[in-house]
Design an enzyme around this catalytic site. Structure first.
Site, PDB file in Angstrom:
ATOM      1  N   ASP A  53       0.861  -1.180   0.000  1.00 37.82           N
ATOM      2  CA  ASP A  53       0.000   0.000   0.000  1.00 37.82           C
ATOM      3  C   ASP A  53       0.899   1.233   0.000  1.00 37.82           C
ATOM      4  O   ASP A  53       1.499   1.571   1.013  1.00 37.82           O
ATOM      5  CB  ASP A  53      -0.905  -0.032   1.240  1.00 37.82           C
ATOM      6  CG  ASP A  53      -1.715   1.246   1.406  1.00 37.82           C
ATOM      7  OD1 ASP A  53      -1.838   2.013   0.429  1.00 37.82           O
ATOM      8  OD2 ASP A  53      -2.228   1.483   2.527  1.00 37.82           O
ATOM      9  N   ILE A  54       1.005   1.893  -1.148  1.00 39.30           N
ATOM     10  CA  ILE A  54       1.873   3.064  -1.280  1.00 39.30           C
ATOM     11  C   ILE A  54       1.022   4.305  -1.065  1.00 39.30           C
ATOM     12  O   ILE A  54       0.223   4.686  -1.921  1.00 39.30           O
ATOM     13  CB  ILE A  54       2.567   3.104  -2.651  1.00 39.30           C
ATOM     14  CG1 ILE A  54       3.371   1.819  -2.873  1.00 39.30           C
ATOM     15  CG2 ILE A  54       3.466   4.324  -2.753  1.00 39.30           C
ATOM     16  CD1 ILE A  54       4.051   1.741  -4.227  1.00 39.30           C
ATOM     17  N   GLY A  55       1.177   4.909   0.102  1.00 40.09           N
ATOM     18  CA  GLY A  55       0.384   6.075   0.449  1.00 40.09           C
ATOM     19  C   GLY A  55       1.082   7.372   0.096  1.00 40.09           C
ATOM     20  O   GLY A  55       2.149   7.395  -0.520  1.00 40.09           O
ATOM     21  N   LYS A  60       3.463   1.007   2.884  1.00 45.31           N
ATOM     22  CA  LYS A  60       3.262  -0.042   3.885  1.00 45.31           C
ATOM     23  C   LYS A  60       3.236  -1.387   3.187  1.00 45.31           C
ATOM     24  O   LYS A  60       2.543  -1.552   2.180  1.00 45.31           O
ATOM     25  CB  LYS A  60       1.950   0.169   4.639  1.00 45.31           C
ATOM     26  CG  LYS A  60       1.980   1.294   5.657  1.00 45.31           C
ATOM     27  CD  LYS A  60       1.698   2.651   5.071  1.00 45.31           C
ATOM     28  CE  LYS A  60       0.278   2.823   4.615  1.00 45.31           C
ATOM     29  NZ  LYS A  60       0.000   4.183   4.086  1.00 45.31           N
ATOM     30  N   ASP A 143      -7.332   2.732  -2.160  1.00 46.03           N
ATOM     31  CA  ASP A 143      -7.028   2.334  -0.785  1.00 46.03           C
ATOM     32  C   ASP A 143      -8.264   2.390   0.099  1.00 46.03           C
ATOM     33  O   ASP A 143      -8.430   1.559   1.002  1.00 46.03           O
ATOM     34  CB  ASP A 143      -5.906   3.196  -0.213  1.00 46.03           C
ATOM     35  CG  ASP A 143      -6.201   4.690  -0.285  1.00 46.03           C
ATOM     36  OD1 ASP A 143      -7.048   5.096  -1.114  1.00 46.03           O
ATOM     37  OD2 ASP A 143      -5.572   5.445   0.478  1.00 46.03           O
ATOM     38  N   ARG A 144      -9.149   3.338  -0.164  1.00 47.69           N
ATOM     39  CA  ARG A 144     -10.406   3.401   0.598  1.00 47.69           C
ATOM     40  C   ARG A 144     -11.281   2.186   0.306  1.00 47.69           C
ATOM     41  O   ARG A 144     -11.880   1.603   1.226  1.00 47.69           O
ATOM     42  CB  ARG A 144     -11.173   4.682   0.258  1.00 47.69           C
ATOM     43  CG  ARG A 144     -10.542   5.953   0.781  1.00 47.69           C
ATOM     44  CD  ARG A 144     -11.287   7.180   0.294  1.00 47.69           C
ATOM     45  NE  ARG A 144     -12.659   7.233   0.809  1.00 47.69           N
ATOM     46  CZ  ARG A 144     -13.588   8.067   0.332  1.00 47.69           C
ATOM     47  NH1 ARG A 144     -13.310   8.872  -0.686  1.00 47.69           N
ATOM     48  NH2 ARG A 144     -14.792   8.082   0.857  1.00 47.69           N
ATOM     49  N   THR A 167      -2.601  10.868   6.245  1.00 48.92           N
ATOM     50  CA  THR A 167      -2.352  12.254   5.867  1.00 48.92           C
ATOM     51  C   THR A 167      -3.671  13.007   5.797  1.00 48.92           C
ATOM     52  O   THR A 167      -3.800  14.129   6.287  1.00 48.92           O
ATOM     53  CB  THR A 167      -1.630  12.310   4.511  1.00 48.92           C
ATOM     54  OG1 THR A 167      -0.421  11.555   4.602  1.00 48.92           O
ATOM     55  CG2 THR A 167      -1.311  13.739   4.132  1.00 48.92           C
TER      56      THR A 167
END
Length: 289
Positions: A53-55, A60, A143-144, A167
């Protein structure tokens, strides 16, 4: 298998009354239906997977073995060298799924496609095991949606409030296996930075573990209390209004600041930092079925 005690997630969480039916150290057959403390789980995870998971701020990475997160890593920079080192340390990984809030890293994705038996880049066009009621699905952050899938995996077909403290803070609702939508508001770090940037004299502050009073008596404490209490009251308002609509509302906090705020709310809250990882893993397996 014994998993790290620091991983407080649904996969190894064991209620006091659960006894020998829980996921804690118990191996179940793929596709087997189990009920733990009134919650039904379908154990359809049989591979060792990597969920990435690239925020906006951090990447992560979760290593998932038999449906359980066995290692969870965070890094500011992610590239092929980082993944190569990770795969050498975990040679059992043979499938990967990635979701990104940044621009596509074509080199990283080509590397994963070559190294993995199965690779999935999750976006709005990938089938998911829940119904998406968002009016503009093309604008919904993947991601949501992954977090919504993860929540529905933990509490199947329940009424769920998901608060992701990243964020940005996202407040989303899943009901009866359907993603209904939600709201986006600035996260704590953005609020602190905005107060510092758009004023001439206010200092830059951040979250800390000191007890939060109702009001501050210095500029620093006034900012800290204002930001923290503002977020707490905001989330408490959502919880209050949703509990009026859903009598058995489940509440999940996730994201980097989730534990900080979970300790400051009075409601019963399930806090896990790897909700998106579980959702990505479920999506990966769903698309392999």
């Amino acid at each position: 298998k014994t998993y790290p005690k620091r991983l407080r997630t649904f996969a190894n969480w064991q209620p006091k009354s659960a006894g020998k039916g829980s996921f804690s150290g118990i191996s179940y057959r793929s596709g087997e239906r189990r009920e733990v403390a009134g919650t039904v789980f379908i154990t359809n995870f049989v591979r060792m997977n990597l969920a990435i998971d690239i925020g906006n701020t951090l990447a992560k990475l979760a290593i998932i073995d038999g449906g359980q997160v066995v290692d969870f890593l965070k890094t500011e920079q992610i590239d092929t060298a980082y993944i190569e080192k990770l795969l050498k340390a975990n040679p059992g990984i043979d499938a990967a799924v990635i979701v990104s809030s940044r621009d596509t890293d074509e080199e990283l994705e080509r590397f994963l496609e070559q190294r993995m038996k199965r690779f999935l880049r999750f976006d709005q066009n990938v089938p998911v095991p829940i119904v998406n009621r968002y009016a503009t699905p093309g604008t919904l952050g993947a991601d949501r949606l992954a977090a919504a899938v993860g929540a529905n995996t933990i509490y199947p077909n329940s009424d769920i409030l998901i608060v992701d403290f990243g964020t940005a803070i996202t407040i989303d609702v899943v009901s009866g296996g359907e993603f209904l939508g939600g709201n986006i508001t600035p996260g704590a770090a953005i609020r602190f930075k905005a107060l510092h940037h758009f004023t001439k004299k206010l200092p830059l502050c951040s979250l800390n573990d000191n007890p939060t009073e109702l009001f501050g008596n210095t500029s620093v404490s006034a900012i800290e209390c204002g930001v923290v209490n503002g977020i707490v009251y905001e989330i408490e308002g959502y919880i209050r209004d949703l509990q009026r609509k859903y009598s058995d509302l489940r509440i999940i906090f996730t994201g980097g600041d989730s534990n900080f705020f979970a300790k400051r709310l009075k409601n019963t809250i399930f806090a896990t930092y790897d909700l998106v990882a579980y959702g990505l893993n479920r999506i990966l397996e769903y698309n392999a079925e």
